[in-house]
Design a protein around this motif. Structure first.
Motif, PDB file in Angstrom:
ATOM      1  N   SER A 777       0.781  -1.332  -0.041  1.00 31.29           N
ATOM      2  CA  SER A 777       0.177   0.022   0.006  1.00 31.29           C
ATOM      3  C   SER A 777       0.766   1.128  -0.109  1.00 31.29           C
ATOM      4  CB  SER A 777      -0.843   0.052   1.053  1.00 31.29           C
ATOM      5  OG  SER A 777      -0.156   0.153   2.344  1.00 31.29           O
ATOM      6  N   ALA A 778       2.230   1.219   0.373  1.00 34.83           N
ATOM      7  CA  ALA A 778       3.177   2.337   0.422  1.00 34.83           C
ATOM      8  C   ALA A 778       3.492   2.775  -1.087  1.00 34.83           C
ATOM      9  CB  ALA A 778       4.229   1.967   1.122  1.00 34.83           C
ATOM     10  N   PHE A 779       3.067   2.004  -2.079  1.00 36.39           N
ATOM     11  CA  PHE A 779       3.030   2.217  -3.257  1.00 36.39           C
ATOM     12  C   PHE A 779       1.917   2.565  -4.074  1.00 36.39           C
ATOM     13  CE2 PHE A 779       6.598  -0.498  -2.008  1.00 36.39           C
ATOM     14  CZ  PHE A 779       7.709  -0.078  -2.482  1.00 36.39           C
ATOM     15  N   ALA A 780       0.973   2.867  -3.426  1.00 31.95           N
ATOM     16  CA  ALA A 780      -0.241   3.048  -4.053  1.00 31.95           C
ATOM     17  C   ALA A 780      -0.426   4.741  -4.089  1.00 31.95           C
ATOM     18  CB  ALA A 780      -1.642   2.458  -3.159  1.00 31.95           C
ATOM     19  N   PHE A 781      -1.396   4.941  -5.267  1.00 34.07           N
ATOM     20  CA  PHE A 781      -1.847   6.304  -5.396  1.00 34.07           C
ATOM     21  C   PHE A 781      -3.415   6.483  -5.515  1.00 34.07           C
ATOM     22  CE2 PHE A 781      -2.187   4.705  -9.437  1.00 34.07           C
ATOM     23  CZ  PHE A 781      -3.220   5.344 -10.194  1.00 34.07           C
TER      24      PHE A 781
END
Length: 947
Positions: A777-781
């Protein structure tokens, strides 16, 4: 008969869950008693033995406004430590002092209004000193640590109950209660909400305080995000406290509601639980709530909901269980441990910006300490009173010996000559004999602004030489030889009666205004000019005095003399936290004030070995090209001078890191009210220029190497590891930083984004391995087309290094995710606010209660771009929901318009929407980019398409 002891009511039973106890207490309160609880100062309910309670105790970097307390570095300085564990300990010390002070003074509250988690998006924001960072991840890490310290570690009871400030998207003091921040959904979710969300989800936050401003045309005190976002992040009751005076602003300055009853009801229904308005006078809020209830705008259930949240905080603070409260006997105050922690925090906050081997200073070095802040230990609006103080001059004299440290403040020494040929004269202060600057302690603490028992200034043949300090933008202070600042009291007379500039309205600042062959002296606080009368010098309407400024000594001359006699010059420059950049006042430029630039040039010309030390609440644009060394620290509380001296001497290797970008020029800055960090390419996340100093920057007296970066996907996380080695000759801290960027994104993404960091201490030659587990989720937008978070599949580059620009290692990982698909416009239509790009528009409120619409900026045509819209086999009709008057034009892929829609006449009001339809004049099928052009002052809610 023996009288029976009445049974203990359930709300007093510590064995029952808090929820049941709150239910019981609520059931015993009358409607009037519950309404009384809604004001900041809730009265006692004597018949139930319930004490009075107030929300609100400022504790941003120490207990504020309640007298002496341990004063830690400003919040931006705590952010510069990049050390959550240190900040947690600071929060714990502050909460211990709050408890200890409350034991002596019931005015000290336990519902603390801190920390401030507003992001430092714009460095000209006057309250920059109150935030931690421009990055939401770093901000939430520091804020979470501080709230955990404030809360305490008991599983049931809280030492203090922290409230986060200021919800939401608040970065301007200019027109702060009437300006609206236009915040698109991606910025809202990825940036502004994120700092609040991560901190709330960590579980040590009691609530939030809405900000004065509006977001997307709607005041934050009726924000639907309180319900739709904040209260979904935790199952815990959260207390929402209004900012001071903001409930009245809903009618008085914002004109958002017609009556105070309507406004109060709307705020309460939106989620405001405690109204901070009209000081200690609760009668107006009580009358408004009662009026709203009687008009049917509120139900008793609405009131119960707010009171329940207040009571939840009070129970957690142990108010109803004095025998079980583990913090009830807290007495830790100004302890040796707290003093040591204040010094440690000040040392860790120092950022070494540049060093061409001038630092650390060798033993025996002769030092000239010069500048307006060289012998100052400044406090800000949210500081407590100093129990201990240390200025740079005091710190260096203690470290190097008084005989080896010379001082020149660099102020101009002036006489003010009247048109009659007399001079302004400062009478001696009878109660402060021998008070002087530069001695061990501060001036007599009785010397505060507002005193009327001291004699006012007079005019006579013998004048008093005054120290004139120019703080920039024409604002200056005047100080008597014994250290007393000229100040204006309520009676209008000018006295030397303040130990420092300060107060909500600063009464110690003046402006010199050219007038003929002389100058008028205008008092900033009142806006009036200085006059010389028979009974003394005062400010008043009428004929002002014309003064001749007689310069006895220029500040740069004193600096030149001191610099020429020293081995090294330390120029201490920066700001006074009460002047030109503070709450209620934004800065206008990144530049140093002209007088301080002049002193810096004088020192550099006299001695090339010049160190610039900036002590400030915000960044400056200072060309470092001809400076061999440069440092920055926030106002560091009581230990500022000791910390700086130990860093300059090499007792401590500096390891602070910049918590925000330092821009090279005002031209690099966005507009103060441009909150679109994506479209405006703002902060280190998107800025494409060359910064003066980048986010995360900070040098050391040691050197460090990075190696062995690995990254692999393991289930729902990415595991990253690398090593850091101290290759220098001294033990030092390093702050390794891990960033990521999407290599080939389908939408604009950050150039790089901080995902993790750690502050580590390494001896010479020592290595340490660092590992981080990053959730996918840290790579989500935030996908505006889908209205949710999404991880896009593809390559992501991980970057490890010493700052956002000092990248030492890189590795690429490929992530699975949800592929990008075209917008299904036939099924979902297009919400106007879910644009991909825009020009000439701003987001406004769809209704007073919820939702967003888009309108053109006044006097311009606006345009919204929606990429990759799927029209399937074709559409025959288009519709738009609009209010107001004007026209909407739709086109595909930059081509000619295929539909033009306009109401026959403007709608009655901004919330009176009509749906307009029109046939499509050309074949529209497949996937296209759609442009909506907005002409005139209409609001567009959405567009729909049908086949």
């Amino acid at each position: 008969m023996t009288a029976q002891t009445p049974p203990t009511p359930p709300f007093r039973d510590p064995d029952l869950p808090f929820a049941k106890r709150i239910d019981d207490l609520l059931s015993r309160l009358t409607l009037d008693e519950k309404i009384g609880f809604l004001h900041q100062f809730a009265p006692a309910v004597e018949r139930l033995g319930v004490a009075a309670f107030r929300t609100g105790q400022e504790a941003l970097h120490g207990v504020a406004w309640m007298g002496p307390a341990t004063v830690f570095p400003q919040a931006v300085g705590l952010g510069a430590t990049w050390n959550p564990e240190l900040v947690r300990r600071v929060g714990e010390a502050v909460s211990r002092e709050a408890r200890a002070m409350r034991a002596r003074d019931e005015r000290v509250g336990l519902n603390v209004w801190s920390p401030t988690v507003n992001l430092l998006r714009h460095p000209l924001w006057g309250r920059n000193e109150e935030g931690y960072s421009e990055d939401p991840g770093l901000t939430s890490a520091i804020a979470t640590a501080y709230t955990r310290g404030l809360r305490g570690d008991h599983p049931v009871y809280w030492r203090t109950a922290p409230v986060l400030k200021h919800w939401l998207a608040h970065n301007n003091e200019t027109d702060r209660d009437t300006s609206s921040s236009s915040v698109r959904p991606r910025v809202l979710h990825e940036y502004d909400l994120r700092a609040f969300r991560d901190t709330v989800e960590a579980g040590a936050t009691a609530g939030v305080m809405p900000a004065y401003n509006l977001v997307n045309g709607r005041p934050n005190h009726v924000s639907p995000h309180l319900r739709e976002q904040l209260r979904t992040w935790t199952e815990q009751d959260l207390l929402v406290c209004s900012d001071a005076g903001a409930p009245s602003n809903l009618v008085d300055s914002e004109h958002y509601f017609a009556t105070h009853e309507e406004a109060t009801a709307a705020a309460l229904r939106a989620g405001v639980d405690s109204f901070t308005d009209h000081g200690t006078d609760s009668s107006k809020i009580v009358a408004r709530v009662r009026g709203a209830f009687e008009q049917g705008l509120l139900t008793e259930a609405d009131i119960d909901t707010a009171v329940r949240r207040q009571l939840s905080v009070r129970f957690r603070l142990g108010e109803f269980d004095p025998g079980a409260d583990p913090y009830a006997g807290e007495r830790d105050f100004d302890t040796p441990e707290h003093r040591a922690l204040a010094q440690e925090a000040a040392e860790q906050a120092v950022v070494l910006l540049k060093n061409d081997d001038l630092l650390p200073l060798a033993p025996g070095t002769r030092v000239a300490v010069v500048g307006l802040l060289a012998d100052e230990c400044k406090l800000d609006w949210y500081s407590g009173s100093l129990l201990h103080r240390s200025t740079p001059l005091e710190g260096l004299r203690e470290r190097f010996g008084a005989e080896r440290v010379e001082f020149a403040e660099g102020v101009d020494r002036v006489l003010l000559k009247t048109s009659a040929g007399t001079f302004l004269h400062v009478p001696p202060a009878p109660d402060t004999p021998g008070a002087a600057r530069g001695t061990e302690g501060a001036l007599d603490p009785a010397l505060v602004a507002g005193r009327t028992d001291l004699p006012p200034l007079t005019a006579g043949a013998a004048g008093t030489e005054l120290a004139l300090a120019d703080w920039g933008e024409g604002v200056l202070t005047l100080r008597a030889p014994d250290g007393r600042y000229l100040s204006v009291a309520e009676d209008g007379y000018v006295r030397a009666s303040a130990d420092q500039p300060g107060g909500w309205i600063v009464q110690e600042t003046f402006r010199l205004e050219p007038h003929g062959d002389g100058h008028l002296l205008r008092h900033v606080g009142t806006g009036r000019h200085v006059q010389v009368a028979a009974d003394g010098v005062k400010v008043a309407e009428g004929d002002p005095e014309v003064f001749e400024l007689v310069v006895a000594e220029r500040g740069e001359d004193a600096v030149t003399r001191a610099a020429g006699r020293a081995d090294v010059v330390v120029v201490v420059a920066g700001n006074d936290p009460h002047i030109n950049g503070r709450e209620t006042e934004d800065r206008t430029t990144l530049r140093l004030p002209a007088q301080q630039e002049l002193l810096l040039r004088a020192a550099r010309a006299a001695n090339p070995d010049t160190v610039l030390v900036l002590v400030s609440a915000y960044p400056y644009a200072v060309d470092p090209a001809d400076l061999p060394a440069m440092l920055w620290t926030a106002h560091g509380g009581q230990a500022t001078g000791t910390a700086l001296a130990r860093v300059l001497a090499g007792d401590v290797s500096p390891a602070g890191r910049l918590p925000q970008t330092w821009y090279a020029d005002d031209a690099d800055l966005p507009g103060l009210l441009d909150y679109d960090v994506i479209g405006g390419r703002q902060t280190y996340l998107y800025f494409e220029g060359t910064p003066l100093f980048p986010f995360g920057h900070g040098r050391s007296y040691a050197s460090f190497s990075y190696g062995e970066l690995t990254a692999r996907v393991a289930g729902s996380a990415v595991r990253v590891a690398f090593t850091v080695t101290n290759t220098g000759a001294v033990t030092a801290d390093e702050v390794p930083q891990l960033y990521a960027r999407a290599v080939d994104p389908s939408v604009p993404r950050p150039r790089r984004e901080l995902l993790a960091h750690r502050r580590v201490t390494l001896a010479p030659g020592e290595s340490t391995g660092l590992s981080f587990e990053l959730p996918l989720s840290a790579f989500a937008f935030w996908d505006v087309a889908a209205g949710r978070w999404r991880v896009e599949p593809g390559p992501y580059e991980l970057l490890a290094g010493a700052s956002s620009e000092d990248v030492r290692l890189r590795v690429t990982v490929t992530l699975d995710g949800e592929p990008t698909v075209p917008r299904p416009v036939l099924e979902r239509g297009l919400a106007a606010v879910d644009f991909d790009e825009q020009s000439g528009t701003e987001i406004v409120d769809l209704t007073r209660e919820a939702g967003d619409a888009v309108t053109a900026v006044a006097g311009k045509d606006g345009e919204l771009l929606f990429r990759r819209c799927d029209f399937g086999g074709g559409v025959r009709e288009v519709s738009v929901a609009v209010s107001g008057g004007g026209a909407v034009e739709l086109s595909l892929d930059g081509g000619p318009a295929f539909a033009l829609l306009s109401p026959r006449e403007p709608t009655p009001g901004p919330y009176d929407y009509v749906t307009l339809t029109a046939p499509v004049t050309a074949a529209v099928a497949g996937v296209h980019d759609v442009r909506l052009r907005l002409r005139g002052p209409l609001r567009v809610a959405r567009a729909g398409f049908s086949g």
